[in-house]
Design an enzyme around this catalytic site. Sequence first.
Site, PDB file in Angstrom:
ATOM      1  N   SER A 654      13.600  98.590  41.178  1.00 19.19           N
ATOM      2  CA  SER A 654      13.118  97.442  40.077  1.00 19.19           C
ATOM      3  C   SER A 654      13.817  96.257  40.440  1.00 19.19           C
ATOM      4  O   SER A 654      15.127  95.992  40.703  1.00 19.19           O
ATOM      5  CB  SER A 654      13.416  98.076  38.656  1.00 19.19           C
ATOM      6  OG  SER A 654      13.583  96.790  37.787  1.00 19.19           O
ATOM      7  N   HIS A 679       8.851  97.330  42.433  1.00 15.05           N
ATOM      8  CA  HIS A 679       8.625  97.594  41.115  1.00 15.05           C
ATOM      9  C   HIS A 679       8.800  96.299  40.238  1.00 15.05           C
ATOM     10  O   HIS A 679       9.798  95.968  40.230  1.00 15.05           O
ATOM     11  CB  HIS A 679       9.353  98.632  40.570  1.00 15.05           C
ATOM     12  CG  HIS A 679       9.104  99.388  39.080  1.00 15.05           C
ATOM     13  ND1 HIS A 679       8.462 100.161  39.004  1.00 15.05           N
ATOM     14  CD2 HIS A 679       9.751  98.835  38.081  1.00 15.05           C
ATOM     15  CE1 HIS A 679       8.324 100.183  37.474  1.00 15.05           C
ATOM     16  NE2 HIS A 679       9.200  99.521  37.010  1.00 15.05           N
ATOM     17  N   ASP A 681       8.591  94.291  36.915  1.00 11.16           N
ATOM     18  CA  ASP A 681       8.425  94.552  35.480  1.00 11.16           C
ATOM     19  C   ASP A 681       7.846  93.497  34.555  1.00 11.16           C
ATOM     20  O   ASP A 681       8.665  92.376  34.490  1.00 11.16           O
ATOM     21  CB  ASP A 681       9.933  94.990  34.670  1.00 11.16           C
ATOM     22  CG  ASP A 681      10.255  96.262  35.217  1.00 11.16           C
ATOM     23  OD1 ASP A 681       9.803  97.234  35.099  1.00 11.16           O
ATOM     24  OD2 ASP A 681      11.480  96.376  35.942  1.00 11.16           O
ATOM     25  N   MET A 683       7.037  91.708  31.374  1.00 14.05           N
ATOM     26  CA  MET A 683       7.228  91.828  30.097  1.00 14.05           C
ATOM     27  C   MET A 683       6.688  90.521  29.237  1.00 14.05           C
ATOM     28  O   MET A 683       6.934  89.642  29.707  1.00 14.05           O
ATOM     29  CB  MET A 683       8.686  91.876  29.657  1.00 14.05           C
ATOM     30  CG  MET A 683       9.322  93.323  30.504  1.00 14.05           C
ATOM     31  SD  MET A 683      11.077  93.343  29.912  1.00 14.05           S
ATOM     32  CE  MET A 683      11.888  94.402  31.242  1.00 14.05           C
ATOM     33  N   HIS A 714       4.770  97.358  36.570  1.00 12.92           N
ATOM     34  CA  HIS A 714       4.997  97.909  35.512  1.00 12.92           C
ATOM     35  C   HIS A 714       4.674  97.013  34.164  1.00 12.92           C
ATOM     36  O   HIS A 714       5.495  95.953  33.860  1.00 12.92           O
ATOM     37  CB  HIS A 714       6.421  98.433  35.600  1.00 12.92           C
ATOM     38  CG  HIS A 714       6.799  99.236  33.912  1.00 12.92           C
ATOM     39  ND1 HIS A 714       8.039  99.379  33.708  1.00 12.92           N
ATOM     40  CD2 HIS A 714       6.128  99.680  32.909  1.00 12.92           C
ATOM     41  CE1 HIS A 714       8.110 100.217  32.576  1.00 12.92           C
ATOM     42  NE2 HIS A 714       6.771 100.279  32.227  1.00 12.92           N
ATOM     43  N   MET A 716       4.721  95.981  30.666  1.00 12.12           N
ATOM     44  CA  MET A 716       5.330  96.044  29.312  1.00 12.12           C
ATOM     45  C   MET A 716       4.357  94.792  28.512  1.00 12.12           C
ATOM     46  O   MET A 716       5.411  94.061  27.959  1.00 12.12           O
ATOM     47  CB  MET A 716       6.710  96.361  29.380  1.00 12.12           C
ATOM     48  CG  MET A 716       7.270  97.550  29.553  1.00 12.12           C
ATOM     49  SD  MET A 716       8.913  97.477  30.387  1.00 12.12           S
ATOM     50  CE  MET A 716       8.735  96.594  32.213  1.00 12.12           C
ATOM     51  N   MET A 789       9.341 107.327  31.055  1.00  8.54           N
ATOM     52  CA  MET A 789      10.498 106.032  30.567  1.00  8.54           C
ATOM     53  C   MET A 789      11.800 107.082  30.216  1.00  8.54           C
ATOM     54  O   MET A 789      11.665 107.812  29.619  1.00  8.54           O
ATOM     55  CB  MET A 789      10.037 105.216  29.756  1.00  8.54           C
ATOM     56  CG  MET A 789       9.079 104.202  29.864  1.00  8.54           C
ATOM     57  SD  MET A 789       9.324 103.128  31.405  1.00  8.54           S
ATOM     58  CE  MET A 789      11.106 102.342  30.849  1.00  8.54           C
ATOM     59  N   GLY A 794      12.330  97.597  28.341  1.00  7.54           N
ATOM     60  CA  GLY A 794      12.765  96.141  27.814  1.00  7.54           C
ATOM     61  C   GLY A 794      13.710  95.458  28.849  1.00  7.54           C
ATOM     62  O   GLY A 794      13.911  94.356  29.061  1.00  7.54           O
ATOM     63  N   PHE A 795      14.991  96.386  28.952  1.00  6.54           N
ATOM     64  CA  PHE A 795      16.017  95.814  29.775  1.00  6.54           C
ATOM     65  C   PHE A 795      16.530  96.716  30.629  1.00  6.54           C
ATOM     66  O   PHE A 795      16.313  97.952  30.617  1.00  6.54           O
ATOM     67  CB  PHE A 795      17.167  95.601  28.634  1.00  6.54           C
ATOM     68  CG  PHE A 795      16.801  94.684  27.817  1.00  6.54           C
ATOM     69  CD1 PHE A 795      16.820  93.286  28.073  1.00  6.54           C
ATOM     70  CD2 PHE A 795      16.182  95.111  26.520  1.00  6.54           C
ATOM     71  CE1 PHE A 795      16.467  92.218  27.018  1.00  6.54           C
ATOM     72  CE2 PHE A 795      15.842  94.140  25.660  1.00  6.54           C
ATOM     73  CZ  PHE A 795      16.037  92.564  25.677  1.00  6.54           C
ATOM     74  N   GLY A 797      19.667  98.182  33.464  1.00  9.30           N
ATOM     75  CA  GLY A 797      21.236  98.571  33.080  1.00  9.30           C
ATOM     76  C   GLY A 797      21.400  99.506  32.007  1.00  9.30           C
ATOM     77  O   GLY A 797      22.413  99.576  31.454  1.00  9.30           O
ATOM     78  N   ASP A 823      11.827 105.970  35.564  1.00 11.54           N
ATOM     79  CA  ASP A 823      12.309 104.531  35.417  1.00 11.54           C
ATOM     80  C   ASP A 823      13.042 104.350  34.222  1.00 11.54           C
ATOM     81  O   ASP A 823      12.732 104.591  33.234  1.00 11.54           O
ATOM     82  CB  ASP A 823      10.906 103.757  35.337  1.00 11.54           C
ATOM     83  CG  ASP A 823      11.380 102.273  35.153  1.00 11.54           C
ATOM     84  OD1 ASP A 823      10.429 101.436  34.793  1.00 11.54           O
ATOM     85  OD2 ASP A 823      12.421 101.903  35.520  1.00 11.54           O
ATOM     86  N   GLY A 824      14.224 103.816  34.906  1.00  4.97           N
ATOM     87  CA  GLY A 824      15.312 103.585  33.809  1.00  4.97           C
ATOM     88  C   GLY A 824      16.583 104.429  33.862  1.00  4.97           C
ATOM     89  O   GLY A 824      16.606 105.631  33.607  1.00  4.97           O
ATOM     90  N   GLY A 825      17.796 103.706  34.254  1.00  9.57           N
ATOM     91  CA  GLY A 825      19.122 104.256  34.574  1.00  9.57           C
ATOM     92  C   GLY A 825      19.132 105.068  35.673  1.00  9.57           C
ATOM     93  O   GLY A 825      20.063 105.832  35.783  1.00  9.57           O
ATOM     94  N   GLY A 845      16.950 100.052  39.286  1.00 10.16           N
ATOM     95  CA  GLY A 845      17.154  98.715  39.348  1.00 10.16           C
ATOM     96  C   GLY A 845      18.833  98.620  39.612  1.00 10.16           C
ATOM     97  O   GLY A 845      18.867  98.472  40.696  1.00 10.16           O
ATOM     98  N   SER A 846      19.646  98.589  38.587  1.00  6.08           N
ATOM     99  CA  SER A 846      21.056  98.438  38.747  1.00  6.08           C
ATOM    100  C   SER A 846      21.648  99.488  39.775  1.00  6.08           C
ATOM    101  O   SER A 846      22.402  99.438  40.354  1.00  6.08           O
ATOM    102  CB  SER A 846      21.609  98.480  37.503  1.00  6.08           C
ATOM    103  OG  SER A 846      21.278  99.298  36.685  1.00  6.08           O
TER     104      SER A 846
HETATM  105  O1  LIG Z   1      11.117  98.806  32.819  1.00  2.75           O
HETATM  106  C1  LIG Z   1      12.378  98.937  32.961  1.00  2.75           C
HETATM  107  C2  LIG Z   1      13.174  98.498  31.823  1.00  2.75           C
HETATM  108  O2  LIG Z   1      12.297  98.221  30.819  1.00  2.75           O
HETATM  109  C3  LIG Z   1      13.068  99.567  34.219  1.00  2.75           C
HETATM  110  O3  LIG Z   1      12.248  99.088  35.326  1.00  2.75           O
HETATM  111  C4  LIG Z   1      14.517  98.802  34.499  1.00  2.75           C
HETATM  112  O4  LIG Z   1      14.444  97.531  34.597  1.00  2.75           O
HETATM  113  C5  LIG Z   1      15.071  99.692  35.473  1.00  2.75           C
HETATM  114  O5  LIG Z   1      16.415  99.092  35.782  1.00  2.75           O
HETATM  115  P1  LIG Z   1      17.397 100.123  35.823  1.00  2.75           P
HETATM  116  O6  LIG Z   1      17.724 100.665  34.378  1.00  2.75           O
HETATM  117  O7  LIG Z   1      17.585 100.900  36.700  1.00  2.75           O
HETATM  118  O8  LIG Z   1      18.646  99.072  35.843  1.00  2.75           O
END
Ligand SMILES: O=C(CO)[C@@H](O)[C@H](O)COP(=O)(O)O
Length: 871
Positions: A654, A679, A681, A683, A714, A716, A789, A794-795, A797, A823-825, A845-846
Site C-alpha cells: 500500500s 495497492h 487506497d 478515499m 481499494h 473506500m 480488512m 481510513g489510515f 500504520g 489489508d491493514g497492519g 503499507g508501513s
Molecule cells: O486501506 C488501508 C487503510 O484504510 C490499508 O491499505 C492501509 O493503508 C495499509 O497500511 P498498513 O496498515 O499496512 O500500514
Amino acid sequence: MSRKQCLCEAQIHKLINNCISCGRIVCSVEGEGPCLFCGNQIMKKGELLIDDSQFPDMESKTAYSKALMHKDKLLDFHRRDVHQSNIIDDQADYYQIVDDVWQNEDIRSQAVIKLIQQADAEQTNTVKQVLDLQTMQFRLEKETNAKQADEFRDEAKQLLKEAELADKKKNQNNSKTSHLADNQEYQKLYNEIITNLNNETKKESKKQNNKNNKNNQNTQQFKPTSCRVQFTDEYFQDFQKELLKVVNQEQQQEDIFDESFFKVEDGIGCLSMHQPWAQLVVEGFKRIEGRMWGTNYKGPLWIHAGAKQPETELISAIEHQYSQLYNNLDNIPQFPARYPTGVLIGVVDMVGYVRAAEYNKMVPKEKQEEGDTEFKFVFRNPRKLLIPIQMRGSNNIFKLDDDILKIAIKQLEKVPVKWGPYLIDPKDVAKEAIGEKQVDDTMSKIQEQFVINNINEIQEKSINEQQQKVENSIVTDQPQQQEKRYQQVQSIDSQFEKQLEWGILIKNVLKRDQLVRMANFLSTKIKKQNNQKGALKLSFMAKNQLPCHDIITNTISNITGNENQYDNCTIHFLKLADKKICIQNATALILIGQSMEFMNNNQQILLQQGKVFLVEEGYTLNGQFSSDQQEENLRLCIQNLVDIIIIMIKIAPSILTCDFSIFYEECDKLLKMGVDWLHLDVMDGHFVPNLTFGPPIIKCLTNRLQNRTFIDLHCMIQEPRKWIKDLSNAGGHQMTVHYESDIGNIEELSQMIKNAGMRPALALKPKTLIDHTLIEIFDKQLFDMILIMTVEPGFGGQKFMADMLPKVTQLRQRYPKIDIQVDGGVNCDNVISCYEAGANVIVSGSGIVNAKDPQQSINYMKECGCQHFKC
Ligand SMILES: O=C(CO)[C@@H](O)[C@H](O)COP(=O)(O)O
C-alpha cells in the site's frame, strides 16, 4: 345506384379512381363524391389537381405536357405489346386472373363483363323467407336474380379458362414470329430504349471497373433474378440481354460490393452475428462466414453476438454440424460453454473473402460450412473476451466504439485453432477475378495441404506410440532413471521441432530445478533445429494442430515422476513468431527459437534465437519484442499472456505511507524490489474519515508506469459505481468496492466493473460478518477477490486485527481458488498467520515502506508465501 361501401377494390365493379388522400380504390358502387373512408373528394379518372398557376413559365409547362405524352406512349407500348412476351413475376401470385394484364384481352374482357353482371345481380340480391307448411319452419330462398348471378359467374369462369388456354397456345405459336418489325414507331421506341440502356450499362460498368479495379468486363457475373423473363423471338432476345444488364446492375447493388461503404473509417470494424454462429467464430470452430455482400475490409474484426436468443435445439444442431465437419476429430475442443447474446464476444482477423464459385472449387462439398451466399469471409486467429461486453450491434461492418475497444483489448484470450484444418489459404483470398490457372494452383495447394496433414497425422500417431513405449518402460523414479527418460524422449524428435517456433508457458506444476532441466532438455532440441531449419519450417506450416502437445505433457509427467501432478498443470503454447510480448508475473516461461528483447527492471535482456530462457514466478518482466507487427498485435498479445497466468501469491504494497511528493519514484522503487501489484487506497472523506487521491493522480502515475504492473484500487468511497469509468480510464486493473458502501444492485455493479475492463473485488470492514447473504453473493462468483480488512479502513500504520483471520479461513475453505486479500497492519511478524489462514494477496503499507530494509521484508513475505503454497 346509391353510394355504398364496397371492398372489391375495383376488381368487380368499374374503377372510379384512387382516393389521393388515403389511397382507397374506389369502384362504381362507392361512386364519386367524398371518399367513404377518409372523406377526401375523389377525383375522376383524368382529372388533375394541377392548374396553370403551378407552372411559373412556359418551359416547365411544356416539359410537363411532354412528360405526360411520354408516359402515355410508354403505357400504350406496354398495353398493346407487352403481352407478346410472357413475363412471370412474383406479384402474379397475389392477384386474380381477371386482373392479370398478361392474359388474352378479348376473352378476358368478356369474362370480366360476366363477373360484373354476376356482381350486379348479387348487389340487388334478395332473399325470401318461406314458411314450410309441412315442418312449420321458415327457410331462406334466393330470388331469381341471385340464381342469374351464379350463372354469370360460371360463364365467367369458363371464359377465363378459355383465355388461359388461348394464351398458352399463342405463346407456343409466337416463338418464331416478329411482332414489332413492321411497326416503325415501336421500332423507334425500342431503339431509343436500347440506346439508353446501353449508355447506362456502359457508364455503370465503367464505374464498377474503376471501383473494383477490373479490367475485363467479361468477368462480370450475371445471376438469376427474382423476375423470370421468357422472350419468344430473336428480336426480344436482344432486348432481354439489355434488360438483364440492367437487372444485374440492380442485383449488384443488392449483392453489395462497395469498398467505400464498408470501409470503417479510422477505426476497427465489428460484425454482428447471431448465436450460436458468433460464439463458434470467436472460439475457432467457424472459420468462414457467408454474406450476400462483399467488403474489402481486412484486419481485426470484432464479433458482436446479436440479441436473438438461440434455441437449445438450434445450438445442438449446429454443434453437431461442426463436429461432423471436423470429421469428429479426437482433439476437437469442447464446444462453447455459453452463447451470450447482445454482447461483444471477441475478435478475429479478417483475411478477406472468396466468392461462392471459388469457394465451391476450393473446398470439398462435405467440408463446406457455408451455404448459398456469394461472399465467404475468411477468418483467422480467433480471440475471445473473458467477459463479454454488453453493446448493441449494427448492420454490415460497423466501427467499434473506441471506449469499448479500449476495454475489450484488455481481456482477450487466445483460442487454440491448430486442432482443425484451414481449408482456404489466405493467399488465395480476395482475388477479384480468379483465372483458371490460379484456381488450379489453389486446388493443388489445398490438395497438397490435405496430403501433408494426413502424413503428419500418421507421423504423430507413430511418435505417440513410441512415446507410449518409452513411458511404459519407466518403472522407478530415481533421478538417474529420470535423466535416462529424457534421453529417450529426446530421441523422438521428428515431430518435436514443430514447436520450436513456439514458446511454452508452464504454470503451477514444476519446481525451479525441474524447470531448469526442462529448459535444458528443450535447448538440445533447438540445437538440432538449427541444423535443419528449412525442412522444419515446411512441416510446421503444413501442420494444423497444436505442436507436440502430447510430447511436452508426457515429458513433464516424466520429470515430475507423477502423472497426477499433470492435472494441476497448465501448459500454454504461445506462438511467438513476429509478435511483441510483454509478460507479467509468469510462473515459468520457456521461450524457444526467437530473438526477443525483454526489459527486466529497466535492464535490457536479449533473448537470442535458439536459446531457452526461464522466467521464475514472481519476476516481473516488461518489454517489447522487436517486430514489424502492428501495435494492435502487441496489445492483444500482452493481454493473452496476462490472462492465462495464474496469480498465486501477490505482494501488494500500500503506498499510503509513501512520500507523495515523489509518488512515481516511490512506486518505481517498490516495483524494482519485485512486488507484484501496487495497492492504491482511494478515499473520499465520506466513507472513511480521510481523503487521498482520485482518478487524475492515478492516471499520472499509470502514465509513467506504462503498464508495468497491476493496479489494485481499494475504493473506500461512498458511491463506487459513480467512479467506475474514470478509474478504469485512469489505468486501474482491479476495483475493490466496500460491501458497506452504497453498492445498490451488487450483480449489476460487478458487471459494470467487468464491462469497464477491471476485475471486481469486494471488501469487508472488520465488523462485517460473513452471513448467508454474503455467501450467496460469493457463490455467484461475482467477484474475483475478497478483501478482508484487518484494520478499520481510513489510515495506514494501525494495529493488525488477528481476530479477522477466521473470516479468511472460512472463505478459503469454501472458495479454494479465489484471491483472498488481507489489508491493514500486515508485516513480517504476522504474514505467516495470514497465509496460514488462507490469504494469498498481502497488502502491507508501513510493514514494507517503513521497514528497516524494505527489500528484505518483501523477500521474506514472498518466501513465506511460496513455502506455504508450495509454489
Ligand atoms: O486501506 C488501508 C487503510 O484504510 C490499508 O491499505 C492501509 O493503508 C495499509 O497500511 P498498513 O496498515 O499496512 O500500514
